[in-house]
Design a protein around this motif. Structure first.
Motif, PDB file in Angstrom:
ATOM      1  N   GLU A  97       0.825  -1.202   0.000  1.00  0.00           N
ATOM      2  CA  GLU A  97       0.000   0.000   0.000  1.00  0.00           C
ATOM      3  C   GLU A  97       0.866   1.261   0.000  1.00  0.00           C
ATOM      4  O   GLU A  97       0.615   2.202  -0.762  1.00  0.00           O
ATOM      5  CB  GLU A  97      -0.930   0.022   1.222  1.00  0.00           C
ATOM      6  N   GLY A 146       3.709   5.988  -5.403  1.00  0.00           N
ATOM      7  CA  GLY A 146       3.667   6.088  -6.863  1.00  0.00           C
ATOM      8  C   GLY A 146       2.649   7.103  -7.333  1.00  0.00           C
ATOM      9  O   GLY A 146       2.928   7.956  -8.181  1.00  0.00           O
ATOM     10  N   ARG A 147       1.451   7.028  -6.779  1.00  0.00           N
ATOM     11  CA  ARG A 147       0.395   7.960  -7.192  1.00  0.00           C
ATOM     12  C   ARG A 147       0.741   9.385  -6.795  1.00  0.00           C
ATOM     13  O   ARG A 147       0.521  10.335  -7.548  1.00  0.00           O
ATOM     14  CB  ARG A 147      -0.945   7.557  -6.571  1.00  0.00           C
ATOM     15  N   LYS A 191       3.880   1.746  -1.086  1.00  0.00           N
ATOM     16  CA  LYS A 191       4.553   1.998  -2.360  1.00  0.00           C
ATOM     17  C   LYS A 191       3.567   2.526  -3.408  1.00  0.00           C
ATOM     18  O   LYS A 191       3.903   3.376  -4.216  1.00  0.00           O
ATOM     19  CB  LYS A 191       5.225   0.716  -2.849  1.00  0.00           C
ATOM     20  N   GLU A 192       2.342   1.997  -3.364  1.00  0.00           N
ATOM     21  CA  GLU A 192       1.346   2.462  -4.328  1.00  0.00           C
ATOM     22  C   GLU A 192       0.940   3.907  -4.042  1.00  0.00           C
ATOM     23  O   GLU A 192       0.723   4.701  -4.965  1.00  0.00           O
ATOM     24  CB  GLU A 192       0.136   1.542  -4.313  1.00  0.00           C
TER      25      GLU A 192
END
Ligand SMILES: Cc1cc2nc3c(=O)[nH]c(=O)nc-3n(C[C@H](O)[C@H](O)[C@H](O)COP(=O)(O)OP(=O)(O)OC[C@H]3O[C@@H](n4cnc5c(N)ncnc54)[C@H](O)[C@@H]3O)c2cc1C
Ligand SMILES: Nc1ncnc2c1ncn2[C@@H]1O[C@H](COP(=O)(O)O)[C@@H](O)[C@H]1O
Lengths: 260, 318
Positions: B95, B101-102, B97-98
């Motif tokens: 979660e 990224g966003r 890392k995501e």
């Protein structure tokens, strides 16, 4: 239904991997393959196509050097219907931000109901591209799925997180990513290998996607490498064969290192 | 001094060790500001103060927790607009890392994941990462926007330094598009009663060689006060839950002692344990690649060796 699977061509992780002189991953002198975790993405897409009520098509999309064509070929042998290869010298050295920019443009061009990704590429391994694609495309992200259910345009996944297991729902079009626990990738059959030869693969350049060369590649990367060092090999340890005293010797070792 | 946002890693308000680690790293870079998403700030408050949070942004809204990843990225982006933020640290979980990224795409910032260390440098934070299954160490830096860095567990020893922990309630409007992936059910992970795998100082792992019997692995882990790990072969066979898998697609561990029993040592397994301080293996095949890594290895049957070791350790403890 149109399913587009994003797959990466990555250096074989069982071979010694290295960096090029410009600090980018060496994708040329090290044997490259379809990133193993993307086989799970292809498998999931094929399963969804096979169980779809209406016509469904699986298109495989990769961004990478000429050699990346081998990754597409493998997926066509597994059963994908067609390939799209974004290849352009300007792409070399792109970071995840630029990769997601190019892939998002390609997905917009092909159109999709489901964009399916792997859980991580086996080289960069950041696990960020799928989330970035969802952000750029303004569609839901159902990522790191260890189980996927499709019912019409509704998709439900199981996501095994750090502290809990979640069930998450969204409606197509969306970005899906699957873990290696989601399925067991199939091997290409002889028939599949023969059939792959006739399947279409479209090559696209950045120009075709309307992406400016200045937005991608090493020069446009938003991170920079300061140094790369090879980890020293571990020095050889003591190995004993158990002749009935193996446990005693192991306990003595643990005691010497103060673990007991 | 610029604020360094730290996304608090917690389970129902119980702050996880990684949060203390991130706050400690944040202090090297600027003024640590914890971002707490959820309704249990009462449980978390003390720990955030203890590890030096100067500010605590409290974001208590079901809009942020009922949907996957996107709302949290929006919220952090909003905080970055409103404050002088020098860097953002998030846990390097799936979660985290995501979110990173966003957030990076949204704010035009470079992103680095899986940092095992973060130091302050002349041109911004410098991160250290282990790449290619731990074969290389890479130091890197973000050159554009505000550095967004996902930090691995055990990057640093958390330092207790009393922070002001000034609390500020923040209301964030979450866009409709960010509310597209709805979490409809959450099942908290059952605690094993053993130390957390990624934080444990001793890990005893079992592989295919256990033939499905993890009792000797658990017994040895327990006398050593350690956590239990498993290879993917053991997990795939259904012998141990996936949450305990060590390796490329499981957890990365870096304990003081890693003991692998009945594990061959495939590259993907090594990727998750290679940086352990002391490595021990018990394997009946003298050619098993795991022996290339060990400080001490026993060529033998784990079903004989492990129980004997457990007994002897117990006896020594008296
Ligand atoms: C993309 C990808 C990702 C992967 N990710 C991971 C990952 O995260 N983690 C992971 O572990 N693997 C991962 N793998 C799988 C990895 O390649 C190996 O298949 C796996 O690690 C093997 O597990 P193992 O060592 O338990 O089994 P095996 O390789 O079968 O080894 C079993 C060992 O047990 C020994 N043994 C048997 N009986 C006994 C006994 N009685 N006493 C002592 N020793 C005995 C044998 O000699 C052998 O060495 C991944 C693979 C891929 C392709
Ligand atoms: N160059 C690429 N071409 C196509 N798909 C990619 C590429 N890079 C990453 N992906 C997709 O994004 C996933 C996660 O990659 P990463 O964020 O690099 O770990 C991969 O499993 C692929 O599905």
């Amino acid at each position: 239904m149109k399913i587009v699977v994003c797959v990466k061509f990555a250096p074989d992780s069982t071979a010694p991997r290295k960096f090029s002189s410009d600090d980018t991953v060496d994708r040329v002198s090290v044997d490259g393959i379809l990133s193993e975790l993307d086989e799970n993405a292809v498998e999931e897409a094929l399963k969804i196509r096979e169980s779809a009520a209406s016509d469904a098509e699986v298109v495989v999309l990769t961004m990478g050097p000429e050699q990346a064509r081998t990754a597409i070929t493998k997926t066509l042998q597994m059963g994908a219907d067609a390939g799209v290869h974004v290849v352009d010298d300007a792409i070399h050295g792109s970071d995840s931000i630029a990769s997601s920019r190019v892939l998002a443009a390609a997905l917009e061009r092909t159109g999709f109901d489901l964009a399916v990704c792997g859980m991580a590429s086996t080289d960069g391994g950041m696990s960020v591209v799928p989330a970035m694609l969802a952000e750029r495309l303004g569609v839901p992200q159902l990522t790191m799925a260890s189980e996927v259910k499709v019912d019409g345009t509704a998709v439900t996944i199981r996501r095994d997180g750090e502290v809990a297991t979640e069930t998450v729902e969204a409606t197509m079009p969306l970005v899906l990513s699957v873990t290696d626990a989601a399925n067991e990738p199939r091997y290409p059959s002889f028939k599949g290998i023969m059939a792959a030869k006739k399947k279409p693969v479209e090559e696209l350049t950045l120009g075709d996607l309307g992406v400016d060369a200045g937005e991608v590649g090493s020069a446009a990367a938003w991170t920079t490498v300061e140094s790369i060092e090879e980890r020293p090999a571990r020095t050889a340890g003591t190995i004993v064969t158990d002749d009935g005293t193996g446990a005693d010797q192991l306990v003595a070792f643990l005691a010497e290192r103060k673990f007991v | 001094m610029a604020e360094i946002l730290v996304l608090v890693d917690h389970a129902d308000g119980e702050v996880r060790k990684t949060t203390g680690e991130m706050l400690t790293l944040a202090r090297r870079l600027g003024s640590p500001a914890a971002v707490f998403v959820g309704s249990q700030i009462d449980t978390a408050r003390e720990a955030l103060k203890k590890y030096g949070a100067e500010k605590v942004y409290v974001l208590d809204s079901s809009d942020l927790t009922d949907y996957l990843v996107a709302p949290k990225a929006e919220a952090l982006a909003r905080l970055m607009e409103q404050h002088d933020v020098g860097a953002v640290l998030v846990p390097a979980s799936a979660e985290g890392k995501e979110i990173a990224g966003r957030l990076a795409v949204r704010t035009g910032s470079g992103v680095i994941t899986d940092a095992v260390d973060v130091e302050s440098g002349d041109a911004g934070p410098v991160t250290t990462q282990a790449v290619f299954a731990g074969a290389f160490t890479v130091r890197a830096r973000v050159t554009h926007g505000t550095p967004v860095i996902a930090v691995k567990p055990n990057a640093v020893t958390p330092e207790a330094v009393d922070g002001a922990a000034t609390e500020e309630q923040v209301t964030v409007e979450v866009s409709e598009v960010a509310k597209a992936a709805k979490v409809v059910d959450t099942q908290p992970r059952q605690s094993s009663g053993r130390p957390d795998l990624s934080e444990a100082s001793v890990v005893v792992s079992g592989g295919r060689g256990t033939a499905g019997d993890f009792a000797p692995i658990e017994a040895l882990a327990d006398v050593l006060g350690g956590a239990v790990g498993a290879s993917r072969a053991a997990v795939d066979s259904g012998w141990y839950p996936h949450a305990y898998q060590v390796g490329q697609t499981g957890k990365t561990v870096s304990p003081q002692l890693y003991l692998a029993a009945g594990i061959s040592g495939a590259i993907q397994h090594r990727a998750g344990m290679q940086t352990s301080k002391t490595i021990v293996a018990v394997n009946k095949d003298p050619e098993a690649p795991i022996f290339e890594l060990v400080d001490f290895g026993v060529v033998g049957d784990l079903h004989k060796v492990l129980p004997a070791v457990t007994e002897q350790v117990k006896a020594r403890r008296g």
